[in-house]
Structure formats: structure tokens, C-alpha cells
Write an enzyme that holds these catalytic residues in place. Sequence first.
Site, PDB file in Angstrom:
ATOM      1  N   SER A  74      -6.107  -2.955   4.676  1.00  0.00           N
ATOM      2  CA  SER A  74      -6.200  -1.931   5.721  1.00  0.00           C
ATOM      3  C   SER A  74      -6.791  -0.617   5.223  1.00  0.00           C
ATOM      4  O   SER A  74      -7.504   0.062   5.961  1.00  0.00           O
ATOM      5  CB  SER A  74      -4.819  -1.684   6.353  1.00  0.00           C
ATOM      6  OG  SER A  74      -3.860  -1.372   5.369  1.00  0.00           O
TER       7      SER A  74
ATOM      8  N   HIS B  45      -4.086   4.601   4.509  1.00  0.00           N
ATOM      9  CA  HIS B  45      -4.898   4.705   5.718  1.00  0.00           C
ATOM     10  C   HIS B  45      -5.634   6.042   5.772  1.00  0.00           C
ATOM     11  O   HIS B  45      -6.826   6.094   6.084  1.00  0.00           O
ATOM     12  CB  HIS B  45      -4.014   4.548   6.956  1.00  0.00           C
ATOM     13  CG  HIS B  45      -3.452   3.177   7.115  1.00  0.00           C
ATOM     14  ND1 HIS B  45      -2.709   2.789   8.209  1.00  0.00           N
ATOM     15  CD2 HIS B  45      -3.535   2.076   6.322  1.00  0.00           C
ATOM     16  CE1 HIS B  45      -2.356   1.520   8.081  1.00  0.00           C
ATOM     17  NE2 HIS B  45      -2.835   1.073   6.946  1.00  0.00           N
TER      18      HIS B  45
END
Length: 255
Positions: free
Chosen positions: A139, A191
Site C-alpha cells: 500500500s 501511506h
Amino acid sequence: MQLARREFRRGPGRRLRSAGITTTKVLLAAILAGFLLEIVAGGPNALQDPSGRTLIRLGALQPFLIAHGQYWRLLTAIFLHAGLLHIAFNAYALWIFGTAMEDALGRSRFLLVLFVTGFLASATSYAFGPVEAVGVGASGAIFGVFGAFIAYNYRRRHLALAAANLRWAMMMILLNAVLAIGFAGIDWRAHVGGLASGFAAGYAAEGFGPPRQRALVRVAGFAALVAIGVLLVVWRTGQVQALPEFERGVAFFSS
């Protein structure tokens, strides 16, 4: 006017033809292979909740072990996932944004964006996350590609399709911010690191000015991003090594 119409028709975020082998498909196969390896090593439980020991053995991000010299974990963690839902979500996101950005930037620049931002995402998680954490997942790198997607569309914001893509991207960021607040297991540091470095990498990948200047901007931009990641790793390694529980932590996570 003709140039603007042509770029609108081509549009940012257009998809590659599905026929043939693309870099995005190869990357998807790589993370799938990593997940299959988890199942082989950890058994059927890996489909839902793979053990931390299994993930560490296969290359998960773990600050004590990275500070002990296992820096390769900053990249190998990208190809591991914490269960079927985790890999399904990341595979879908990689297909959407990877296909768009590989088509927009070309194979080489797309790979640079993915791996440089993946490294920055891991470095950010390592630098600012808890030392006892075990981290896995693509991610951070996918957020890097997403950040490049935003940069690509921002540079073309005068076009209707790019403006629509930017509005959609802002909604995605807000949704992920809500998810990060609601779910403790999400590594929001990776992230944020991936997204911020991805935006910068997206600008660097295209460069600006005449062709020779664009090439220099690309080299300088990616070199600067890697240098930032290295500095974060060096700084955090010194911190972790200075902890009184450092040797005990290395022994625990190595066992």
C-alpha cells in the site's frame, strides 16, 4: 487548440490495452507469488491472519531487525500481505493506478516511481512507527503511484478529465484518512510517506523545461528522494540502536 483536444482524448489515467504482458501485470504476479509463499510457509491461517513470525521470516518490515542491518526488509515487505482481504484491496488499487501511470509515464519511469516511493513509504514507517511493529503490504508503494497520478493530473488541471480525476483523488484521500482513524492496523505513516513522495516523484518523472533539462530534473529529483529515504533510515537506526532494549528486541524477533 488541436493539441489540447488531442491530450483530452488521450487523457490522464487512460488504460493500457489488456493484451500482452505489462509491468503492472508482472508486479501483480509478484505480490501474488509472495502471498502464495506465505500460505506455504504459514498454512491456511495465512489466508485470514498470517502469524507475525511467518511474515518476519519471509521479509516483513521490523524496526529492531532493520536497525540490526537487515535493510532489505524495507523493500521485501512490499511483496507480503496480512491476509486475503489485504492483498485483494492492494491488487485492485495497483491494477487501477499502476495501469494508468505505466501508460502515462512508460515502463521505466513507472518502475522508478513505484520502487522509490515504496522505499520512502517503508522508510517513513520505520522512522516514525513503533519499534515493536511488524509491517507488510504494497500500500505504501501504491500510495506513491497514486501520488504520481495526482501530480500528473494536477499538471493538466485545465483539462476536464484531469480536473475530474483530481476531484476523485481528493475523495479517495478523505476516505483513506477516515479508514486510518477507524482501523488501528493501518500503517498511515507508510501511506503518508508514499503519497507525499509519489507527488514529488510524479513531478520528477515528467520533469519540466527543454528535453535536456527534463532529464536532469528526473535524475536530480529521484536522487533527492532516495537521499531523503536514506537519511531517515540512518537517523532512525541510530535511535533504535541506542535503545536499552535493542539487543533483547533483536533476539526476540530473530527467534
